[in-house]
Write a protein that holds these residues in place. Structure first.
Motif, PDB file in Angstrom:
ATOM      1  N   GLY A   1      -0.208  -3.176  -1.714  1.00  0.00           N
ATOM      2  CA  GLY A   1       0.448  -3.244  -3.021  1.00  0.00           C
ATOM      3  C   GLY A   1      -0.495  -2.925  -4.165  1.00  0.00           C
ATOM      4  N   GLY A   2      -1.510  -2.082  -3.889  1.00  0.00           N
ATOM      5  CA  GLY A   2      -2.494  -1.720  -4.907  1.00  0.00           C
ATOM      6  C   GLY A   2      -1.927  -0.818  -5.993  1.00  0.00           C
ATOM      7  N   GLU A   3      -2.810  -0.398  -6.871  1.00  0.00           N
ATOM      8  CA  GLU A   3      -2.392   0.406  -8.024  1.00  0.00           C
ATOM      9  C   GLU A   3      -1.681   1.675  -7.544  1.00  0.00           C
TER      10      GLU A   3
ATOM     11  N   SER B   1       0.996   1.872  -5.804  1.00  0.00           N
ATOM     12  CA  SER B   1       1.811   1.705  -4.585  1.00  0.00           C
ATOM     13  C   SER B   1       3.281   1.598  -4.976  1.00  0.00           C
ATOM     14  N   GLN B   2       4.133   1.881  -4.012  1.00  0.00           N
ATOM     15  CA  GLN B   2       5.566   1.865  -4.308  1.00  0.00           C
ATOM     16  C   GLN B   2       6.091   0.437  -4.483  1.00  0.00           C
ATOM     17  N   ILE B   3       5.684  -0.454  -3.560  1.00  0.00           N
ATOM     18  CA  ILE B   3       6.398  -1.731  -3.496  1.00  0.00           C
ATOM     19  C   ILE B   3       5.628  -2.904  -4.113  1.00  0.00           C
ATOM     20  N   GLY B   4       4.326  -2.694  -4.376  1.00  0.00           N
ATOM     21  CA  GLY B   4       3.509  -3.793  -4.928  1.00  0.00           C
ATOM     22  C   GLY B   4       4.087  -4.408  -6.196  1.00  0.00           C
TER      23      GLY B   4
ATOM     24  N   ASP C   1      -6.020  -3.006  -1.779  1.00  0.00           N
ATOM     25  CA  ASP C   1      -6.137  -1.561  -1.556  1.00  0.00           C
ATOM     26  C   ASP C   1      -6.953  -1.275  -0.295  1.00  0.00           C
ATOM     27  N   HIS C   2      -6.698  -0.119   0.321  1.00  0.00           N
ATOM     28  CA  HIS C   2      -7.517   0.242   1.496  1.00  0.00           C
ATOM     29  C   HIS C   2      -8.923   0.669   1.059  1.00  0.00           C
ATOM     30  N   ARG C   3      -9.122   0.920  -0.243  1.00  0.00           N
ATOM     31  CA  ARG C   3     -10.470   1.211  -0.774  1.00  0.00           C
ATOM     32  C   ARG C   3     -10.973  -0.081  -1.418  1.00  0.00           C
TER      33      ARG C   3
ATOM     34  N   PRO D   1       0.726  -0.372   4.789  1.00  0.00           N
ATOM     35  CA  PRO D   1       1.509   0.533   5.643  1.00  0.00           C
ATOM     36  C   PRO D   1       1.865  -0.108   7.001  1.00  0.00           C
ATOM     37  N   ASN D   2       2.953   0.379   7.590  1.00  0.00           N
ATOM     38  CA  ASN D   2       3.596  -0.275   8.738  1.00  0.00           C
ATOM     39  C   ASN D   2       2.664  -0.627   9.898  1.00  0.00           C
ATOM     40  N   SER D   3       1.780   0.304  10.262  1.00  0.00           N
ATOM     41  CA  SER D   3       0.998   0.101  11.493  1.00  0.00           C
ATOM     42  C   SER D   3       0.007  -1.057  11.365  1.00  0.00           C
ATOM     43  N   THR D   4      -0.207  -1.579  10.156  1.00  0.00           N
ATOM     44  CA  THR D   4      -1.167  -2.679   9.976  1.00  0.00           C
ATOM     45  C   THR D   4      -0.471  -4.051   9.910  1.00  0.00           C
ATOM     46  N   HIS D   5       0.864  -4.064   9.827  1.00  0.00           N
ATOM     47  CA  HIS D   5       1.575  -5.338   9.616  1.00  0.00           C
ATOM     48  C   HIS D   5       1.276  -6.366  10.716  1.00  0.00           C
ATOM     49  N   PHE D   6       1.323  -5.890  11.972  1.00  0.00           N
ATOM     50  CA  PHE D   6       1.205  -6.811  13.111  1.00  0.00           C
ATOM     51  C   PHE D   6      -0.118  -7.574  13.086  1.00  0.00           C
TER      52      PHE D   6
ATOM     53  N   CYS E   1       6.207 -10.709   5.385  1.00  0.00           N
ATOM     54  CA  CYS E   1       5.761  -9.393   5.847  1.00  0.00           C
ATOM     55  C   CYS E   1       6.763  -8.323   5.433  1.00  0.00           C
ATOM     56  N   GLU E   2       6.254  -7.191   4.991  1.00  0.00           N
ATOM     57  CA  GLU E   2       7.158  -6.067   4.697  1.00  0.00           C
ATOM     58  C   GLU E   2       7.790  -5.545   5.990  1.00  0.00           C
ATOM     59  N   LYS E   3       8.857  -4.804   5.846  1.00  0.00           N
ATOM     60  CA  LYS E   3       9.520  -4.211   6.997  1.00  0.00           C
ATOM     61  C   LYS E   3       8.947  -2.813   7.238  1.00  0.00           C
ATOM     62  N   PRO E   4       9.003  -2.241   8.421  1.00  0.00           N
ATOM     63  CA  PRO E   4       9.322  -2.925   9.670  1.00  0.00           C
ATOM     64  C   PRO E   4       8.190  -3.884  10.027  1.00  0.00           C
TER      65      PRO E   4
ATOM     66  N   VAL F   1      10.535 -11.850   6.610  1.00  0.00           N
ATOM     67  CA  VAL F   1      10.440 -10.385   6.579  1.00  0.00           C
ATOM     68  C   VAL F   1      11.211  -9.898   5.360  1.00  0.00           C
ATOM     69  N   ASN F   2      10.649  -8.935   4.657  1.00  0.00           N
ATOM     70  CA  ASN F   2      11.231  -8.595   3.362  1.00  0.00           C
ATOM     71  C   ASN F   2      12.428  -7.637   3.438  1.00  0.00           C
ATOM     72  N   TYR F   3      13.541  -8.162   3.985  1.00  0.00           N
ATOM     73  CA  TYR F   3      14.806  -7.466   3.775  1.00  0.00           C
ATOM     74  C   TYR F   3      15.303  -7.944   2.407  1.00  0.00           C
ATOM     75  N   GLY F   4      14.633  -7.419   1.387  1.00  0.00           N
ATOM     76  CA  GLY F   4      14.781  -7.950   0.041  1.00  0.00           C
ATOM     77  C   GLY F   4      16.169  -7.764  -0.535  1.00  0.00           C
ATOM     78  N   TYR F   5      16.900  -6.764  -0.045  1.00  0.00           N
ATOM     79  CA  TYR F   5      18.242  -6.519  -0.606  1.00  0.00           C
ATOM     80  C   TYR F   5      19.217  -7.623  -0.219  1.00  0.00           C
ATOM     81  N   SER F   6      18.869  -8.418   0.797  1.00  0.00           N
ATOM     82  CA  SER F   6      19.709  -9.567   1.140  1.00  0.00           C
ATOM     83  C   SER F   6      19.577 -10.662   0.072  1.00  0.00           C
TER      84      SER F   6
HETATM   85  P1  NAI Z   1       2.190   2.839  -0.482  1.00  0.00           P
HETATM   86  O1  NAI Z   1       1.500   3.860   0.352  1.00  0.00           O
HETATM   87  O2  NAI Z   1       2.833   3.230  -1.774  1.00  0.00           O
HETATM   88  O3  NAI Z   1       1.140   1.668  -0.815  1.00  0.00           O
HETATM   89  C1  NAI Z   1       0.401   1.019   0.199  1.00  0.00           C
HETATM   90  C2  NAI Z   1      -0.677   0.166  -0.481  1.00  0.00           C
HETATM   91  O4  NAI Z   1      -1.358  -0.586   0.536  1.00  0.00           O
HETATM   92  C3  NAI Z   1      -1.736   0.983  -1.203  1.00  0.00           C
HETATM   93  O5  NAI Z   1      -2.083   0.318  -2.398  1.00  0.00           O
HETATM   94  C4  NAI Z   1      -2.910   0.991  -0.221  1.00  0.00           C
HETATM   95  O6  NAI Z   1      -4.165   1.149  -0.841  1.00  0.00           O
HETATM   96  C5  NAI Z   1      -2.772  -0.391   0.381  1.00  0.00           C
HETATM   97  N1  NAI Z   1      -3.399  -0.520   1.697  1.00  0.00           N
HETATM   98  C6  NAI Z   1      -3.320   0.328   2.752  1.00  0.00           C
HETATM   99  N2  NAI Z   1      -3.997  -0.152   3.802  1.00  0.00           N
HETATM  100  C7  NAI Z   1      -4.519  -1.357   3.415  1.00  0.00           C
HETATM  101  C8  NAI Z   1      -5.318  -2.339   4.047  1.00  0.00           C
HETATM  102  N3  NAI Z   1      -5.703  -2.203   5.313  1.00  0.00           N
HETATM  103  N4  NAI Z   1      -5.661  -3.444   3.333  1.00  0.00           N
HETATM  104  C9  NAI Z   1      -5.267  -3.614   2.057  1.00  0.00           C
HETATM  105  N5  NAI Z   1      -4.504  -2.694   1.391  1.00  0.00           N
HETATM  106  C10 NAI Z   1      -4.141  -1.587   2.068  1.00  0.00           C
HETATM  107  O7  NAI Z   1       3.225   2.129   0.475  1.00  0.00           O
HETATM  108  P2  NAI Z   1       4.593   1.407   0.041  1.00  0.00           P
HETATM  109  O8  NAI Z   1       5.662   2.414  -0.075  1.00  0.00           O
HETATM  110  O9  NAI Z   1       4.330   0.441  -1.065  1.00  0.00           O
HETATM  111  O10 NAI Z   1       4.937   0.627   1.407  1.00  0.00           O
HETATM  112  C11 NAI Z   1       4.220  -0.495   1.856  1.00  0.00           C
HETATM  113  C12 NAI Z   1       5.102  -1.237   2.844  1.00  0.00           C
HETATM  114  O11 NAI Z   1       6.262  -1.699   2.175  1.00  0.00           O
HETATM  115  C13 NAI Z   1       5.597  -0.392   4.017  1.00  0.00           C
HETATM  116  O12 NAI Z   1       5.575  -1.173   5.176  1.00  0.00           O
HETATM  117  C14 NAI Z   1       7.026  -0.039   3.654  1.00  0.00           C
HETATM  118  O13 NAI Z   1       7.858   0.136   4.787  1.00  0.00           O
HETATM  119  C15 NAI Z   1       7.431  -1.259   2.868  1.00  0.00           C
HETATM  120  N6  NAI Z   1       8.487  -0.990   1.870  1.00  0.00           N
HETATM  121  C16 NAI Z   1       9.518  -1.873   1.811  1.00  0.00           C
HETATM  122  C17 NAI Z   1      10.548  -1.718   0.925  1.00  0.00           C
HETATM  123  C18 NAI Z   1      11.634  -2.733   0.886  1.00  0.00           C
HETATM  124  O14 NAI Z   1      12.646  -2.496   0.260  1.00  0.00           O
HETATM  125  N7  NAI Z   1      11.502  -3.885   1.522  1.00  0.00           N
HETATM  126  C19 NAI Z   1      10.595  -0.563   0.026  1.00  0.00           C
HETATM  127  C20 NAI Z   1       9.413   0.291   0.110  1.00  0.00           C
HETATM  128  C21 NAI Z   1       8.404   0.077   1.016  1.00  0.00           C
END
Ligand code: NAI
Length: 385
Positions: A11-13, A15-18, A39-41, A85-90, A105-108, A132-137
Motif C-alpha cells: 500500500g505504498g505511495e 499503489s492502487q489499494i493503499g 513498499d518493496h523498496r 501483490p498476491n504471491s506474497t500474501h500467504f 489480508c487482501e484478496k486473493p 479477507v478484504n472482500y470490501g464490497y460486502s
Molecule cells: P500495487 O502494485 O498498486 O501496489 C502494491 C504495493 O505493495 C506497492 O506499494 C509495493 O511497493 C508494495 N509492495 C510490494 N511488495 C512488497 C513487500 N514484499 N513488502 C512491502 N510492500 C510491498 O498493487 P494493488 O493494486 O494496490 O494491489 C495490492 C493487493 O490488493 C493485490 O493483492 C490486489 O489483488 C488487491 N486489491 C484488492 C482490491 C479490493 O477491492 N479488495 C482492489 C485492488 C487491489
C-alpha cells in the motif's frame, strides 16, 4: 475509548489499494495507524511511512523487520493489513498469525488451495482473526440485501446472477505492456487471471447475500486477446448449498465498463438488484407489485444497514466507506475478543479466511472446468467437502 493500533504491509505511495485502506481504517476513530512496511523498496517505504505520520522506528523497511520490531513491543499493533501483490500474501499472513497478530489480508488470500487451508488452520490454532478484504460486502445496502434475504422477504431463493466486468485490458495494442502482461502469465498470476482478480468478488458476494456456499460449477473461459495464456473473460454457471442456481460473468475486455460489479437475486416472492457503481440504491421488486427503490440511509432499514451508514440520505457513500465497515466490524471483533464477550451480531459479517479459501477452490475449479470444455466440477476446498 483507546484506539486500536493498526499496521500495514504494502500500500505504498502510488499503489492502487493503499489509500482506500488508510481512509477506511481511520474513518471512525477506531484504529490508529501506528506501524508499516509500505513498499518493496525499503527506503521508499520508510520515507513514505514517516510522511504519513509514523514514528521513524515504526516505519519499517520490510515486513520481516516489522514482524520482529512489533513482536518485541508492549504496545504492538493489534491488526495488520496485508496489501502487497498476491504471491506474497500467504507467507506474510501466516507469519503474522503465528506471531499472534490479527490479520486483514487482501484478496486473493493465497495462490493455492493448500496454502488457503494452511491459513485457515493457522488462524484457528493461534486463535487469531484472519479476515479477507472482500470490501464490497461492506456496503450498507449489500448488508441490507443479506438481511432481507435472511428474514425471508424474497421467499426461497431461486437464482443469483452476479457479474464483474471492466474494459481496462481490452486494448490489444497494450497487451504486451509489462504492467498488463504479467496478469495473464501463469508463472506470475497462477491458474487464472480475470476470474481470480475480479470474478471472486462477484462469487463472494453471491455467497454473502444468500448465505449459501458454492458447491459445484461449470466454466467457459476464453482469452479474447489471443496472445494471452490466461482468460480475460469467463462465464461461470454454479450451484449453491441451499439449492440456488448461480450465473456469473466476468471480463476485462468489456470496453466502456469501469468497475462493473453487480448482483441480482431472485426468490419466490421478489427480486433484488444492486450495482457497485450506484451503491446507494437497491432495487426491490416484490412479486406482482411496483418497483421500489430503497435508498441508503432511509428509515426502517435493517440493523446491519443502519450500523454501516454514516452520511445522511441523498449524499453518496462510496468504496472507502465500504472498506471502513470491514474495519468497523474488525474493531468490534478484536474488542470482543480482548474483553472476552460476545460480538454484536450485526457486526459479525466481515469475510473470513474460510471465504478466502473457498474462493481459491473456486478459482482452481474454474480453471479446471474451463480447460475441460465446461465440465461440472466440485468447487469446494477439500477441507470443507
Ligand atoms: P500495487 O502494485 O498498486 O501496489 C502494491 C504495493 O505493495 C506497492 O506499494 C509495493 O511497493 C508494495 N509492495 C510490494 N511488495 C512488497 C513487500 N514484499 N513488502 C512491502 N510492500 C510491498 O498493487 P494493488 O493494486 O494496490 O494491489 C495490492 C493487493 O490488493 C493485490 O493483492 C490486489 O489483488 C488487491 N486489491 C484488492 C482490491 C479490493 O477491492 N479488495 C482492489 C485492488 C487491489
Amino acid at each position: 475509548m483507546k484506539k486500536l493500533q493498526w499496521g500495514m504491509i504494502g500500500g505504498g505511495e502510488g499503489s492502487q489499494i493503499g489509500p482506500a485502506h488508510r481512509l477506511g481504517a481511520g474513518l471512525d476513530g477506531l484504529f490508529e495507524f501506528s506501524a508499516a512496511a509500505l513498499d518493496h523498496r525499503p527506503e521508499a517505504g520508510r520515507q513514505y511511512g514517516q510522511q504519513l505520520g509514523l514514528a521513524a522506528d515504526r516505519s519499517y523497511g520490510d515486513w520481516r523487520e516489522m514482524l520482529a520490531g512489533e513482536s518485541a513491543r508492549e504496545d504492538r499493533i493489534q491488526l495488520v493489513t496485508v496489501a502487497t501483490p498476491n504471491s506474497t500474501h500467504f507467507e506474510i499472513t501466516k507469519a503474522f498469525l503465528e506471531a499472534g497478530f490479527h490479520v486483514l489480508c487482501e484478496k486473493p488470500m493465497t495462490m493455492t488451495v493448500d496454502e488457503g487451508e494452511q491459513i485457515v488452520r493457522a488462524a484457528e490454532q493461534n486463535q487469531r482473526i484472519c479476515a479477507v478484504n472482500y470490501g464490497y460486502s461492506g456496503y450498507s445496502l449489500v448488508r441490507h440485501m443479506r438481511a432481507m434475504i435472511a428474514r425471508g422477504d424474497l421467499g426461497r431463493i431461486r437464482l443469483v446472477n452476479a457479474e464483474f466486468a471492466h474494459g481496462h485490458h481490452a486494448d490489444a495494442a497494450d497487451a504486451d505492456n509489462p504492467r498488463v502482461r504479467w496478469r495473464y502469465d501463469p508463472a506470475q498470476a497462477g491458474v487464472s487471471a480475470q476470474f481470480a482478480d475480479c470474478g471472486i468478488h462477484a462469487l463472494h458476494m453471491a455467497s454473502f447475500v444468500t448465505g449459501e456456499e458454492v458447491t459445484r460449477l461449470s466454466a467457459d473461459t476464453v482469452s479474447c486477446i489471443a496472445s494471452r495464456e490466461l482468460e480475460d473473460d469467463a462465464m461461470v454457471n454454479f450451484r449453491m448449498s441451499g439449492g440456488t442456481v448461480g450465473r456469473l460473468w466476468t471480463s476485462s475486455i468489456a470496453i466502456g465498463r469501469q468497475h462493473g460489479l453487480g448482483i441480482q437475486v431472485f426468490g419466490e416472492k421478489g427480486g433484488l438488484r444492486w450495482s457497485q457503481e450506484h451503491p446507494n440504491q437497491l432495487y426491490w421488486m416484490p412479486l406482482n407489485e411496483r418497483l421500489q427503490i430503497i435508498e441508503r440511509g432511509e428509515a426502517n432499514l435493517s440493523p446491519e444497514a443502519d450500523r454501516t451508514t454514516r452520511v445522511t440520505i441523498g449524499h453518496a457513500e462510496g468504496m472507502p466507506l465500504a472498506f471502513a465497515n470491514i474495519y468497523k466490524d474488525l474493531a468490534e471483533a478484536i474488542r470482543a475478543s480482548n474483553e472476552g464477550r460476545a460480538i454484536d451480531p450485526a457486526a459479525d459479517l466481515y469475510p473470513r479466511a474460510a471465504d478466502g479459501l473457498r474462493s481459491m477452490a473456486a478459482v482452481v475449479a474454474v480453471a479446471e472446468s474451463g480447460a475441460a470444455e465446461g465440465q461440472w466440477v466440485d468447487a469446494r476446498p477439500p477441507m470443507f467437502r
